[in-house]
Design an enzyme around this catalytic site. Structure first.
Site, short mmCIF file in Angstrom:
data_model
loop_
_atom_site.label_atom_id
_atom_site.label_comp_id
_atom_site.label_asym_id
_atom_site.label_seq_id
_atom_site.Cartn_x
_atom_site.Cartn_y
_atom_site.Cartn_z
NE ARG A 9 -3.67 -2.41 0.10
CZ ARG A 9 -3.43 -3.68 -0.23
NH1 ARG A 9 -2.23 -4.03 -0.70
NH2 ARG A 9 -4.36 -4.60 -0.12
CB ALA A 36 5.81 11.32 24.25
CE LYS A 83 10.70 6.20 29.30
NZ LYS A 83 10.47 7.66 29.18
CG ASP A 127 13.12 15.19 27.85
OD1 ASP A 127 14.36 15.24 27.70
OD2 ASP A 127 12.58 14.62 28.81
CB THR A 131 19.99 15.83 24.03
OG1 THR A 131 20.14 15.54 25.42
CG2 THR A 131 20.26 14.58 23.22
CB CYS A 171 21.22 28.88 12.08
SG CYS A 171 22.75 28.63 11.18
CB CYS A 184 6.14 16.21 29.35
SG CYS A 184 6.31 16.38 27.58
CB CYS A 241 26.13 29.60 12.41
SG CYS A 241 25.74 28.11 13.37
#
Length: 342
Positions: A9, A36, A83, A127, A131, A171, A184, A241
């Site tokens: 498909r 998440a 996880k 999050d 990182t 940048c 969160c 930069c």
């Protein structure tokens, strides 16, 4: 054609076709953060047939994750599975033909290049800003495209970043934001939002892998009042930069003041401690030692030690430690020294 039947498909979609599907099957993607966003991204990419996927995550499954982290269930939380491992187990059942490499680690300057440098695309399921700046350094240094995403409360955003073609992350965000901001864990997040942003990130990743045009915008959405905003970033490259123009990779620089061994995990009343030297622990020996001082539970990947009702210490095989019950770094150091050592 038999090997491609499961993707029939997707192949029928004109812009993909069989040639695009073959490109996906021969591609390698690293997903940083399997929470998440990361679970949604991984789910789509595995089902779509990306041939090799590396899952990098530092945390374990908890009951509060299940509201939005779609690859996990109550048994994963009960077993305190990392996880990356829990996601790998579920994804292997979805598509056993895909190679899924689970890495239980905190992405940092000691391992970032080794874990990310040989991939066709990196996807941001993290999050935190630090990182993302680190991912950006690796991506620019090795010319790897990456897909940024963020979701908090009812608001989310995503963008595709291609070194040498688009502005890099630095940048767009020249400085590490002061303070911790909303997360969160402090203002919450709606599950449909992470599904939407993660799905867009997966789609942008697939476009990159098959060589199709990605969005030129920093796309933003609020799903509560349904508002959207498109910020064209195609001309946003900073001529000064430090990263993509001067090739100054501050977040990979061991002498940088930004590098810390102790990290407060915002909103979680937790301090993470990284070992100074790379090593692997025998968690069974550590458990035997800690049982003299409190309750110890665990599995093959980690152990949880509770010296009292207020403090819980999670020790991973890579010697990384999470101290739950405080966001005071000084107190965390004292607890670490008392029970784990130097």
């Amino acid at each position: 054609m038999s090997d491609l039947e499961r993707y029939s498909r997707q192949i029928l979609f004109q812009q993909m076709g069989e040639s695009g599907q073959v490109k996906l099957l021969n591609s390698k993607v690293a997903i940083v953060g399997v929470g998440a966003l990361g679970t949604v991204i991984a789910n789509h990419l595995v089902r779509s047939g990306v041939g090799f996927i590396r899952l990098i995550d530092r945390d374990l499954v908890e009951l509060s994750n299940l509201q939005r982290q779609t690859l996990f269930d109550e048994e994963d939380a009960r077993l305190q599975l990392p996880k990356a491992i829990a996601a790998q187990k579920r994804l292997n059942r979805i598509n056993s033909a895909i190679i899924i490499d689970a890495v239980i680690a905190d992405l940092n300057l000691e391992n970032a290049e080794e874990l990310l440098m040989e991939f066709d695309c990196i996807v941001d399921g993290t999050d935190n800003f630090m990182t993302r700046f680190l991912i950006n350094d690796v991506a620019v240094k090795f010319g790897i495209p990456w897909v940024h995403g963020a979701a908090v409360s009812s608001r989310g955003m995503f963008a595709s970043i291609k070194p040498g073609i688009t502005p890099c992350y630095r940048c767009l965000f020249p400085h590490v934001p002061s303070g911790t901001g909303e997360t969160c864990d402090t203002v919450g997040v709606l599950s449909p939002l992470t599904d939407i942003i993660g799905s867009f990130q997966a789609m942008e990743t697939m476009k990159i892998l098959v060589g199709e045009k990605t969005t030129p915008n920093l796309e933003q959405i609020d799903i509560w009042d349904y508002s959207t905003m498109q910020m064209d970033i195609s001309e946003g490259r900073n001529p000064n930069c430090p990263t993509c123009v001067k090739h100054q990779f501050d977040f990979l620089n061991r002498s940088s003041e930004l590098q810390v061994a102790y990290t407060t995990l915002c909103g979680r009343n937790t301090v993470q401690i990284n070992p100074r030297n790379k090593r692997e622990l025998d968690v069974k020996k550590v458990a035997a030692h800690l049982k003299k001082s409190g309750k110890v539970t665990g599995n093959d990947y980690l152990l949880r030690f509770s010296p009292d009702e207020d403090i819980s210490i999670v020790v991973f095989k890579d010697a990384r430690v999470l101290i739950h019950g405080t966001n005071d770094v000084v107190k965390a150091k004292l607890i670490y020294s008392k029970y784990i050592g130097n």
